[in-house]
Design a protein around this motif. Structure first.
Motif, mmCIF file in Angstrom:
data_model
loop_
_atom_site.group_PDB
_atom_site.id
_atom_site.type_symbol
_atom_site.label_atom_id
_atom_site.label_comp_id
_atom_site.label_asym_id
_atom_site.label_seq_id
_atom_site.Cartn_x
_atom_site.Cartn_y
_atom_site.Cartn_z
ATOM 1 N N MET A 128 0.798 -1.171 0.032
ATOM 2 C CA MET A 128 0.067 0.028 -0.110
ATOM 3 C C MET A 128 0.846 1.235 0.052
ATOM 4 N N PRO A 129 0.302 2.468 -0.744
ATOM 5 C CA PRO A 129 1.212 3.583 -0.480
ATOM 6 C C PRO A 129 1.442 4.027 0.805
ATOM 7 N N LEU A 130 2.524 4.896 1.072
ATOM 8 C CA LEU A 130 2.938 5.341 2.286
ATOM 9 C C LEU A 130 2.192 6.641 2.693
ATOM 10 N N ASN A 131 1.732 7.314 1.790
ATOM 11 C CA ASN A 131 1.115 8.685 1.627
ATOM 12 C C ASN A 131 -0.152 8.924 1.093
ATOM 13 N N PRO A 132 -0.702 10.045 1.454
ATOM 14 C CA PRO A 132 -1.785 10.339 0.362
ATOM 15 C C PRO A 132 -1.311 11.034 -0.813
ATOM 16 N N PRO A 133 -2.426 11.273 -1.789
ATOM 17 C CA PRO A 133 -1.954 11.676 -3.218
ATOM 18 C C PRO A 133 -1.185 13.004 -2.937
ATOM 19 N N ASN A 134 -0.186 13.232 -3.679
ATOM 20 C CA ASN A 134 0.567 14.429 -3.848
ATOM 21 C C ASN A 134 -0.214 15.443 -4.530
ATOM 22 N N LYS A 135 -0.578 16.777 -3.968
ATOM 23 C CA LYS A 135 -1.490 17.514 -4.634
ATOM 24 C C LYS A 135 -0.643 18.385 -5.770
ATOM 25 N N ALA A 136 0.438 18.179 -5.577
ATOM 26 C CA ALA A 136 1.364 19.094 -6.701
ATOM 27 C C ALA A 136 1.388 18.217 -7.943
ATOM 28 N N THR A 137 1.103 16.722 -7.695
ATOM 29 C CA THR A 137 1.091 15.981 -9.015
ATOM 30 C C THR A 137 -0.129 15.356 -9.567
ATOM 31 N N ILE A 138 -1.269 15.766 -8.886
ATOM 32 C CA ILE A 138 -2.473 15.392 -9.170
ATOM 33 C C ILE A 138 -3.022 15.819 -10.710
ATOM 34 N N GLN A 139 -3.161 14.844 -11.518
ATOM 35 C CA GLN A 139 -3.482 15.167 -13.012
ATOM 36 C C GLN A 139 -4.940 14.808 -13.222
ATOM 37 N N PRO A 140 -5.593 15.806 -13.573
ATOM 38 C CA PRO A 140 -7.279 15.359 -13.973
ATOM 39 C C PRO A 140 -7.390 14.865 -15.213
ATOM 40 N N PHE A 141 -8.333 13.888 -15.545
ATOM 41 C CA PHE A 141 -8.367 13.235 -16.786
ATOM 42 C C PHE A 141 -10.049 13.166 -17.318
ATOM 43 N N THR A 183 -14.222 12.255 -7.512
ATOM 44 C CA THR A 183 -14.951 13.477 -6.908
ATOM 45 C C THR A 183 -16.243 13.506 -7.337
ATOM 46 N N SER A 184 -17.356 13.386 -6.301
ATOM 47 C CA SER A 184 -18.553 13.471 -6.631
ATOM 48 C C SER A 184 -19.244 14.907 -6.975
ATOM 49 N N PRO A 185 -20.335 15.301 -7.566
ATOM 50 C CA PRO A 185 -20.697 16.743 -7.693
ATOM 51 C C PRO A 185 -20.877 17.444 -6.374
ATOM 52 N N ASN A 186 -21.048 16.910 -5.512
ATOM 53 C CA ASN A 186 -21.163 17.636 -3.964
ATOM 54 C C ASN A 186 -19.869 17.858 -3.357
ATOM 55 N N GLY A 187 -18.869 17.596 -4.278
ATOM 56 C CA GLY A 187 -17.522 17.678 -3.424
ATOM 57 C C GLY A 187 -16.858 16.750 -2.963
ATOM 58 N N ASN A 188 -17.538 15.714 -2.391
ATOM 59 C CA ASN A 188 -17.002 14.546 -1.694
ATOM 60 C C ASN A 188 -15.977 13.666 -2.520
ATOM 61 N N SER A 189 -14.906 13.590 -2.077
ATOM 62 C CA SER A 189 -13.852 12.711 -2.905
ATOM 63 C C SER A 189 -13.488 11.356 -2.086
ATOM 64 N N GLN A 190 -12.980 10.232 -2.851
ATOM 65 C CA GLN A 190 -12.869 9.130 -2.747
ATOM 66 C C GLN A 190 -11.514 8.743 -3.122
ATOM 67 N N VAL A 191 -10.377 8.119 -2.232
ATOM 68 C CA VAL A 191 -9.103 8.113 -2.967
ATOM 69 C C VAL A 191 -8.915 6.509 -2.889
ATOM 70 N N ASN A 197 -9.486 8.630 6.376
ATOM 71 C CA ASN A 197 -8.776 9.617 7.485
ATOM 72 C C ASN A 197 -7.469 9.485 7.424
ATOM 73 N N SER A 198 -6.855 9.652 6.471
ATOM 74 C CA SER A 198 -5.343 9.799 5.937
ATOM 75 C C SER A 198 -4.533 8.593 6.082
ATOM 76 N N VAL A 199 -5.267 7.521 6.310
ATOM 77 C CA VAL A 199 -4.706 6.163 6.474
ATOM 78 C C VAL A 199 -5.158 5.241 5.339
ATOM 79 N N TRP A 200 -3.981 4.485 4.770
ATOM 80 C CA TRP A 200 -4.498 3.727 3.577
ATOM 81 C C TRP A 200 -4.992 2.261 4.344
#
Length: 189
Positions: A49-62, A94-102, A122-125
């Motif tokens: 499992m990843p050690l960290n949450p997503p890096n906001k600087a490298t998030i790429q929408p598609f 990300t849903s239309p109401n702004g809730n995100s699932q990672v 909650n910031s834990v994988w």
């Protein structure tokens, strides 16, 4: 002398024939026990499992499709091209109401399948204990695995091995993992 050279030629040709016959058998699947036409058995490597949450600087929408109401992005730093044929990545839905699932997932190009390894809670994988390979659905609104497979991770049924090509393919201006109609010249209408 002539008798000796004819005898030498016969021995040489006999030895050569025997050597060629042995060399011909060396690649025979019945002799070596290896059938080159047998299907390869898939063996998945270990997945941490990843050690960290997503890096906001490298998030790429598609882009996924016109039918979806969700937004999709991938953490470009999280993309791992595995030697086992699996491309692993962190995706943000990300849903239309702004809730995100990672989620941490993997895609197999050879069988066009995907797997959910775990989710960020909650910031834990948290690892998914029921994780299994599922077919990628190409004809649904939220077909983001199909978009990633077809637009960046796969070259038909083989895995893209160059991370630079994957990152370049994820560019929103040139992402082709979509179902927008094109004309015969490949220009998006």
């Amino acid at each position: 002398m002539m008798k000796l050279s004819i005898h030498s030629i016969r021995l040489f040709s006999l030895g050569l024939s025997f050597s060629l016959a042995l060399a011909g058998c060396a690649g025979d699947p019945l002799e070596s026990g290896v059938d080159p036409f047998a299907p390869m058995v898939f063996k998945e490597g270990s997945t941490a499992m990843p050690l960290n949450p997503p890096n906001k600087a490298t998030i790429q929408p598609f882009y996924v499709s016109q039918q979806t109401i969700f937004k999709f992005a991938i953490d470009a730093d999280s993309i791992l091209i595995g030697n086992d044929g699996i491309t692993r990545y962190i995706v943000i839905l990300t849903s239309p109401n702004g809730n995100s699932q990672v989620q941490y997932e993997g895609i197999r190009c050879d069988s066009f399948q995907w797997r959910l390894y775990g989710t960020l809670e909650n910031s834990v994988w948290k690892e998914n204990p029921l994780s299994s390979w599922n077919p990628i659905k190409d004809h649904t609104a939220n077909r983001y695995q199909a978009a990633l497979a077809q637009g960046a991770f796969c070259n038909f049924s083989s895995q893209e091995k160059n991370i630079k090509n994957i990152i370049q393919s994820l560019n929103p201006g040139g992402f082709t993992g979509q179902t927008k109609p094109t004309n015969s010249y490949g220009v998006v209408n």
